[in-house]
Design an enzyme around this catalytic site. Structure first.
Site, PDB file in Angstrom:
ATOM      1  N   ASP A   1      52.924  46.890  33.031  1.00  0.00           N
ATOM      2  CA  ASP A   1      53.750  46.033  33.613  1.00  0.00           C
ATOM      3  C   ASP A   1      54.380  45.195  33.078  1.00  0.00           C
ATOM      4  O   ASP A   1      54.079  44.933  31.746  1.00  0.00           O
ATOM      5  CB  ASP A   1      52.895  45.219  34.829  1.00  0.00           C
ATOM      6  CG  ASP A   1      52.161  46.017  35.909  1.00  0.00           C
ATOM      7  OD1 ASP A   1      52.673  47.155  36.044  1.00  0.00           O
ATOM      8  OD2 ASP A   1      51.393  45.584  36.660  1.00  0.00           O
TER       9      ASP A   1
ATOM     10  N   THR B   1      41.994  41.852  28.108  1.00  0.00           N
ATOM     11  CA  THR B   1      42.545  42.530  29.413  1.00  0.00           C
ATOM     12  C   THR B   1      40.869  42.888  29.946  1.00  0.00           C
ATOM     13  O   THR B   1      39.820  42.958  29.415  1.00  0.00           O
ATOM     14  CB  THR B   1      43.029  43.856  28.843  1.00  0.00           C
ATOM     15  OG1 THR B   1      43.248  44.422  30.176  1.00  0.00           O
ATOM     16  CG2 THR B   1      42.406  44.744  28.012  1.00  0.00           C
TER      17      THR B   1
ATOM     18  N   GLU C   1      23.099  34.840  43.061  1.00  0.00           N
ATOM     19  CA  GLU C   1      23.545  35.650  44.261  1.00  0.00           C
ATOM     20  C   GLU C   1      23.415  37.077  43.931  1.00  0.00           C
ATOM     21  O   GLU C   1      22.792  37.726  44.970  1.00  0.00           O
ATOM     22  CB  GLU C   1      24.873  35.385  44.899  1.00  0.00           C
ATOM     23  CG  GLU C   1      25.144  36.098  46.154  1.00  0.00           C
ATOM     24  CD  GLU C   1      26.557  35.549  46.642  1.00  0.00           C
ATOM     25  OE1 GLU C   1      27.157  36.478  47.592  1.00  0.00           O
ATOM     26  OE2 GLU C   1      27.056  34.544  46.232  1.00  0.00           O
TER      27      GLU C   1
ATOM     28  N   SER D   1      50.113  41.933  28.256  1.00  0.00           N
ATOM     29  CA  SER D   1      50.055  43.102  27.251  1.00  0.00           C
ATOM     30  C   SER D   1      51.378  43.099  26.510  1.00  0.00           C
ATOM     31  O   SER D   1      51.484  43.422  25.172  1.00  0.00           O
ATOM     32  CB  SER D   1      49.595  44.407  27.744  1.00  0.00           C
ATOM     33  OG  SER D   1      50.594  44.816  28.603  1.00  0.00           O
TER      34      SER D   1
ATOM     35  N   GLU E   1      57.654  40.107  42.819  1.00  0.00           N
ATOM     36  CA  GLU E   1      56.917  41.155  42.244  1.00  0.00           C
ATOM     37  C   GLU E   1      57.715  42.525  42.864  1.00  0.00           C
ATOM     38  O   GLU E   1      57.614  42.430  44.051  1.00  0.00           O
ATOM     39  CB  GLU E   1      55.462  41.038  42.508  1.00  0.00           C
ATOM     40  CG  GLU E   1      54.399  42.011  41.932  1.00  0.00           C
ATOM     41  CD  GLU E   1      52.953  41.629  41.898  1.00  0.00           C
ATOM     42  OE1 GLU E   1      52.048  42.560  41.440  1.00  0.00           O
ATOM     43  OE2 GLU E   1      52.394  40.472  42.543  1.00  0.00           O
TER      44      GLU E   1
ATOM     45  N   LYS F   1      20.795  39.796  45.795  1.00  0.00           N
ATOM     46  CA  LYS F   1      21.224  41.232  46.261  1.00  0.00           C
ATOM     47  C   LYS F   1      20.427  42.461  45.735  1.00  0.00           C
ATOM     48  O   LYS F   1      20.052  43.273  46.447  1.00  0.00           O
ATOM     49  CB  LYS F   1      22.704  41.304  46.189  1.00  0.00           C
ATOM     50  CG  LYS F   1      23.645  40.479  47.004  1.00  0.00           C
ATOM     51  CD  LYS F   1      25.196  40.990  46.706  1.00  0.00           C
ATOM     52  CE  LYS F   1      25.990  39.860  47.474  1.00  0.00           C
ATOM     53  NZ  LYS F   1      25.989  39.934  48.881  1.00  0.00           N
TER      54      LYS F   1
END
Length: 253
Positions: free
Chosen positions: A50, A187, A145, A39, A67, A149
């Site tokens: 961040d 994002t 899958e 971003s 990190e 479920k």
């Protein structure tokens, strides 16, 4: 109290430049390029975002990361060589629309040879057949899958997992659309809204996404119906576009 606290874009950019200088001081001539991604690079960062940085080194064999948090802000630095970074940028998996936008919007801090522009061009030149394979893989390994479920829950429960499963099915559909259009999402928070902007989408996708985004995931029947409608629409849409699920009673090895 430990943050994150509000940090201005100017402060965040200053921190990124300090980190870049420290990388140059530590690795010297081994540094090929340093750039900001995420971003902050896109100029969409918020006050709690961040700091994410890529550092290209010439001599490193395997990539690694740092990190950490200062208490007020958090930073991540990914270090790797050119070959590995190009391989990552040109690999297409099911989550490509969410993970690979970073390669198209890197903001260089130090890049004397123009490596990040070269990386962007290579990331954007992947053959269409690779994207088609990724769509087919997602249909089998993820969506098939998920629907299994869903139908198990309808028979034997527990319905408490239905809201989370509806989100997974909607997000999986968005990934398929991103792959189909060769478009990345800015994002994770924008995956469904941006996917809904595609004009070519399966029947039932809009209704499922609207249900998920509304947060009103307490009506089990409505969730079952929305997911099944989307699955049926996805099967028709996939056939129309040549995305084929290969069926076989034989074990493939």
């Amino acid at each position: 109290m430990i943050g994150p606290r509000e940090v201005t874009r100017e402060e965040r950019m200053n921190i990124a430049n300090v980190i870049a200088k420290q990388l140059l001081d530590k690795y010297g001539a081994d540094v090929e390029a340093i750039g900001i991604y995420g971003s902050l690079a896109r100029k969409t960062d918020g006050p709690f975002s961040d700091i994410e940085i890529k550092c290209v080194l010439n001599s490193v064999e395997d990539g690694f990361s740092y990190e950490w948090t200062s208490g007020d802000w958090k930073a991540e630095v990914n270090l790797d060589n050119k070959e590995n970074m190009v391989e990552e940028a040109t690999t297409v998996e099911e989550d490509w629309p969410l993970t690979h936008g970073q390669f198209f919007t890197i903001l260089p801090i130090y890049d004397p040879k123009g490596f990040f522009e070269e990386l962007r061009q290579k990331a954007g030149s992947v053959d269409n057949t690779i994207f088609k394979e990724a769509v087919c893989k997602t249909l089998v390994e993820e969506m098939y899958e998920y629907i299994g479920k869903l139908r198990n829950i309808k028979i034997q429960g527990p319905e408490t997992f239905l809201p989370a499963l509806a989100i997974k099915i909607a997000t999986g559909g968005a990934m398929i659309l991103g792959l189909h259009h060769k478009r990345y999402f800015t994002t994770s928070a924008q995956v469904l809204p941006e996917a809904l902007q595609f004009s070519d989408q399966p029947s039932g996708f809009d209704e499922l996404c609207q249900l998920v985004m509304s947060g009103h995931l307490y009506d089990s029947k409505r969730i079952f119906d929305a997911c099944e409608d989307f699955w049926n629409g996805l099967m028709d849409w996939s056939e129309e576009h040549g995305y084929i699920i290969n069926y076989s009673n034989c074990v493939p090895f």
